[in-house]
Scaffold this motif. Structure first.
Motif, mmCIF file in Angstrom:
data_model
loop_
_atom_site.group_PDB
_atom_site.id
_atom_site.type_symbol
_atom_site.label_atom_id
_atom_site.label_comp_id
_atom_site.label_asym_id
_atom_site.label_seq_id
_atom_site.Cartn_x
_atom_site.Cartn_y
_atom_site.Cartn_z
ATOM 1 N N PRO A 108 0.834 -1.208 0.000
ATOM 2 C CA PRO A 108 0.000 0.000 0.000
ATOM 3 C C PRO A 108 0.867 1.255 0.000
ATOM 4 O O PRO A 108 1.742 1.389 0.858
ATOM 5 C CB PRO A 108 -0.792 -0.096 1.309
ATOM 6 C CG PRO A 108 -0.378 -1.349 1.975
ATOM 7 C CD PRO A 108 0.817 -1.890 1.305
ATOM 8 N N ARG A 127 -5.541 6.823 0.566
ATOM 9 C CA ARG A 127 -6.930 6.755 0.080
ATOM 10 C C ARG A 127 -7.859 7.480 1.057
ATOM 11 O O ARG A 127 -8.714 8.226 0.648
ATOM 12 C CB ARG A 127 -7.320 5.275 -0.055
ATOM 13 C CG ARG A 127 -8.787 5.056 -0.334
ATOM 14 C CD ARG A 127 -9.003 4.277 -1.583
ATOM 15 N NE ARG A 127 -10.388 3.953 -1.791
ATOM 16 C CZ ARG A 127 -11.161 4.560 -2.686
ATOM 17 N NH1 ARG A 127 -10.688 5.520 -3.448
ATOM 18 N NH2 ARG A 127 -12.412 4.197 -2.831
ATOM 19 N N GLY A 165 -7.284 -6.088 -0.278
ATOM 20 C CA GLY A 165 -6.501 -4.846 -0.414
ATOM 21 C C GLY A 165 -7.287 -3.613 -0.019
ATOM 22 O O GLY A 165 -6.751 -2.501 -0.020
ATOM 23 N N THR A 166 -8.588 -3.791 0.336
ATOM 24 C CA THR A 166 -9.428 -2.621 0.638
ATOM 25 C C THR A 166 -9.483 -2.295 2.124
ATOM 26 O O THR A 166 -9.478 -1.123 2.509
ATOM 27 C CB THR A 166 -10.869 -2.847 0.112
ATOM 28 O OG1 THR A 166 -10.802 -3.164 -1.281
ATOM 29 C CG2 THR A 166 -11.742 -1.626 0.289
ATOM 30 N N THR A 219 -7.680 0.551 4.039
ATOM 31 C CA THR A 219 -8.012 1.979 3.903
ATOM 32 C C THR A 219 -8.597 2.546 5.198
ATOM 33 O O THR A 219 -8.378 3.706 5.503
ATOM 34 C CB THR A 219 -9.015 2.237 2.748
ATOM 35 O OG1 THR A 219 -10.213 1.525 3.018
ATOM 36 C CG2 THR A 219 -8.470 1.820 1.414
ATOM 37 N N LYS A 237 -4.039 3.455 3.367
ATOM 38 C CA LYS A 237 -3.396 3.403 2.049
ATOM 39 C C LYS A 237 -3.806 2.200 1.200
ATOM 40 O O LYS A 237 -4.220 1.172 1.725
ATOM 41 C CB LYS A 237 -1.875 3.351 2.245
ATOM 42 C CG LYS A 237 -1.333 4.671 2.746
ATOM 43 C CD LYS A 237 0.159 4.602 2.818
ATOM 44 C CE LYS A 237 0.700 5.912 3.350
ATOM 45 N NZ LYS A 237 2.086 5.802 3.735
ATOM 46 N N VAL A 238 -3.627 2.357 -0.133
ATOM 47 C CA VAL A 238 -3.848 1.252 -1.079
ATOM 48 C C VAL A 238 -2.668 1.210 -2.041
ATOM 49 O O VAL A 238 -1.915 2.178 -2.150
ATOM 50 C CB VAL A 238 -5.154 1.449 -1.901
ATOM 51 C CG1 VAL A 238 -6.383 1.257 -1.044
ATOM 52 C CG2 VAL A 238 -5.181 2.805 -2.581
ATOM 53 N N SER A 239 -2.537 0.091 -2.752
ATOM 54 C CA SER A 239 -1.442 0.000 -3.731
ATOM 55 C C SER A 239 -1.838 0.754 -5.008
ATOM 56 O O SER A 239 -3.034 0.987 -5.252
ATOM 57 C CB SER A 239 -1.162 -1.466 -4.059
ATOM 58 O OG SER A 239 -2.273 -2.008 -4.740
ATOM 59 N N TRP A 286 -4.110 -1.399 -7.149
ATOM 60 C CA TRP A 286 -5.478 -1.443 -6.600
ATOM 61 C C TRP A 286 -6.248 -0.218 -7.094
ATOM 62 O O TRP A 286 -7.369 -0.329 -7.594
ATOM 63 C CB TRP A 286 -5.414 -1.459 -5.063
ATOM 64 C CG TRP A 286 -6.741 -1.575 -4.354
ATOM 65 C CD1 TRP A 286 -7.288 -2.714 -3.839
ATOM 66 C CD2 TRP A 286 -7.682 -0.515 -4.079
ATOM 67 N NE1 TRP A 286 -8.519 -2.430 -3.262
ATOM 68 C CE2 TRP A 286 -8.789 -1.093 -3.396
ATOM 69 C CE3 TRP A 286 -7.717 0.846 -4.341
ATOM 70 C CZ2 TRP A 286 -9.886 -0.362 -2.974
ATOM 71 C CZ3 TRP A 286 -8.828 1.586 -3.929
ATOM 72 C CH2 TRP A 286 -9.894 0.991 -3.255
ATOM 73 N N ALA A 287 -5.610 0.946 -6.968
ATOM 74 C CA ALA A 287 -6.271 2.203 -7.359
ATOM 75 C C ALA A 287 -6.539 2.220 -8.868
ATOM 76 O O ALA A 287 -7.628 2.581 -9.313
ATOM 77 C CB ALA A 287 -5.400 3.383 -6.954
#
Ligand code: HEM
Length: 251
Positions: free
Chosen positions: A55, A59, A222-223, A226, A231-233, A236-237
């Protein structure tokens, strides 16, 4: 408990509600849990690979995370104490009715403040855009095992729908709850309406939040980070929120 009212229709509605609320809460909760289990087994998590990446993009800000955390915690405590009042007409977790009621009121105040805050800070991100139609056309890709990523801004169309759903029911549950907390200030018919609407909003919110918690965790690897570290990678975004990713890349 049965009520008498000057309006027989309202009195019947309230008595029906009191009689069946337990069953409705049970059926809606079990229904959502079965739906989630079915989805997890048949379709499975969306883009599992995105859960293993580092991440690095912010986000949710600490302010957004604090508001969400207080809303989440207060909601859980309100749901547990509220269900205990509605189903068993008693306190909960070994607490007396009066102690459980006091706890319900304190967390109702926290829920109100954090809800108003979240409604305000996420309003701009929850306005529907024309590209959201494409997200709805494929239901966000949640009904297929194929990995598809329809257009999405900071929030996708499903999240925007949940924002409006939770805003509507949060406001309804807050106002009806305030009326029930100050019964001396309202007439019997208004209080009967408040009682029915408080219960209906609770049922809607409990079912909606369970589905929301699933979509924000197991369904989308991965969510969940947040709401913890914020944070996210990048991947992912880019995959889940392409329009938002473009915006932050430009910045
Ligand atoms: C009970 C456990 C909960 C979990 C695990 C959870 C999880 C999450 C996650 C992971 C996000 C961020 C999604 C993203 O960045 O894309 C989020 C956002 C959000 N949460 Fe929650 N949440 C919970 C409870 C609640 C409650 C009680 C409410 C309101 C009543 C709520 C309302 C929202 C809203 C409006 C958003 C922004 C839009 C959306 O992502 O749908 N959440 N939540």
């Amino acid at each position: 408990m049965t009520y008498t009212s000057t309006n027989p229709l309202l009195a019947n509605l309230n008595n029906l509600y009191l009689e069946y609320i337990g069953l409705i809460v049970l059926l809606s909760t079990v229904g959502v849990l079965l739906g989630i289990a079915g989805h997890f087994v048949i379709i499975g998590p969306n883009a599992k690979r995105l859960g293993k990446l580092k991440p690095e993009i912010v986000r949710l800000t600490p302010f957004e995370r604090t508001a969400h955390f207080v809303r989440m915690l207060s909601f859980i405590i309100l749901a547990v104490t509220g269900i205990a009042f509605a189903l068993f007409h008693v306190g909960t977790l070994g607490l007396s009715y009066v102690a459980a009621y006091k706890i319900h009121l304190v967390f109702a105040a926290l829920f109100t403040l954090s809800s108003l805050n979240s409604i305000f800070i996420w309003l701009k991100d929850s306005i529907f855009k024309t590209y959201d139609r494409d997200w709805f056309k494929v239901m966000g890709g949640y009904l297929t095992r194929k990995e598809i990523h329809p257009p999405s801004g900071r929030f996708n169309a499903g999240q925007k729908a949940f924002y409006w759903f939770s805003t509507f029911f949060s406001i309804l549950i807050i106002f009806s709850g305030l009326m029930l907390a100050y019964p001396g200030k309202f007439g019997l018919n208004s209080l009967l309406w408040a009682s029915v609407l408080h219960g209906i909003s609770a049922i809607g919110l409990i079912a909606g939040v369970i589905a929301h918690a699933y979509l924000g965790s197991l369904a989308n690897p991965g969510t969940i980070g947040t709401i913890i570290h914020g944070k996210v990678s990048r991947e992912w975004a880019k995959n889940h929120h392409p329009q938002w990713f473009e915006e932050i890349e430009q910045k």
